[in-house]
Scaffold this motif. Sequence first.
Motif, PDB file in Angstrom:
ATOM      1  N   ILE A  36       0.952  -1.147   0.089  1.00 51.26           N
ATOM      2  CA  ILE A  36       0.132  -0.002  -0.011  1.00 51.26           C
ATOM      3  C   ILE A  36       0.886   1.449  -0.056  1.00 51.26           C
ATOM      4  O   ILE A  36       2.059   1.242   0.943  1.00 51.26           O
ATOM      5  CB  ILE A  36      -0.918  -0.127   1.400  1.00 51.26           C
ATOM      6  N   TYR A  37       0.516   2.079  -0.945  1.00 53.91           N
ATOM      7  CA  TYR A  37       1.496   3.329  -1.001  1.00 53.91           C
ATOM      8  C   TYR A  37       0.520   4.527  -0.656  1.00 53.91           C
ATOM      9  O   TYR A  37      -0.425   4.835  -0.530  1.00 53.91           O
ATOM     10  CB  TYR A  37       1.782   3.469  -2.536  1.00 53.91           C
ATOM     11  N   ALA A  38       1.592   5.665  -0.249  1.00 52.90           N
ATOM     12  CA  ALA A  38       1.059   6.826   0.140  1.00 52.90           C
ATOM     13  C   ALA A  38       0.340   7.662  -1.028  1.00 52.90           C
ATOM     14  O   ALA A  38       0.908   7.608  -2.072  1.00 52.90           O
ATOM     15  CB  ALA A  38       2.030   7.689   0.778  1.00 52.90           C
ATOM     16  N   ALA A  39      -0.796   7.917  -0.845  1.00 54.29           N
ATOM     17  CA  ALA A  39      -1.645   8.486  -2.153  1.00 54.29           C
ATOM     18  C   ALA A  39      -1.137   9.920  -2.409  1.00 54.29           C
ATOM     19  O   ALA A  39      -1.253  10.499  -3.561  1.00 54.29           O
ATOM     20  CB  ALA A  39      -2.914   8.770  -1.962  1.00 54.29           C
ATOM     21  N   ALA A  40      -0.327  10.592  -1.485  1.00 53.98           N
ATOM     22  CA  ALA A  40       0.279  11.922  -1.549  1.00 53.98           C
ATOM     23  C   ALA A  40       1.156  12.007  -0.338  1.00 53.98           C
ATOM     24  O   ALA A  40       1.151  11.232   0.532  1.00 53.98           O
ATOM     25  CB  ALA A  40      -1.017  13.067  -1.463  1.00 53.98           C
TER      26      ALA A  40
END
Length: 280
Positions: A191-195
């Motif tokens: 899961i990656y940071a969206a911003a």
Amino acid sequence: MRSSSEFPKIKPRSGDVISGGVFNYFAPAVLLAVSIVMASFITGGCASKESISKRVYKADHSARSGSRSAKSSRKASGKRSLKRYHVLKRGETLYRVARRYGVSVSELKRINKIRDDRDVKIGTRIYLPKKKNVRKTSRPRRNRKTSAYTPRTRVRFIWPVKKPDISSRFGIRSSKKHDGIDIRAPRGTPIYAAARGKILFSGKGPSGYGNMIIIKHDKRTISIYAHNRRNLVREGEFVKQGHKIATVGRTGRATGYHVHFEIRVNRKPVNPEKYLGKRR
């Protein structure tokens, strides 16, 4: 002329009934006439026929007017007891009911004493305000663009997982409000940071959210990632867009492996699909 002592005295007994609907209607007039006639015998005929007829007419008239006023008051009270209401159906919200009948949500909440419109259950009677101009309109479309709260923000978001597969969208789900989107993915998917932003929270979230991460992007915009298998960042850290922050799991109240993703602006949830770019 007979004296009053010569007339027989009649005492009513239990069970005695005066039959006849006519007597019930003219009861006041009949009783007054009998009393006047008896008085005329007792006083030696001082009461004339003319005065007796006038008194009987007045008593009859008052009885009729009394019955009319009683009927009118019953009708008026019956009308006042009628209340307009709408029974909440599956997929409906308080906002849709308000738009359907041309009233405000705050007015419906005030009349029905509703604190949180998300707690209104299916089958609840929503009472409407007593207004002459309240008219039932056609049902609004479900996917109406203007119905969602979509404020502007300078933050540019990317999808939190690669090749996203949405299993549940933003909005009403099983008569309850769903504040984000569910993105289906295999267990352990990154899961990656969206911003970019600061990790405001990393730990066990509220009931049902499981392991959760909150990133603060600016003064009024945050993003939420829930049901994680593992959180890979700590509170206070600064992360860039695309930084790996967690892995997909099913912690909390989840039926399958997915990430629950939310975007909130001014503390209000918004539809993430309105702010996310193209799927990567």
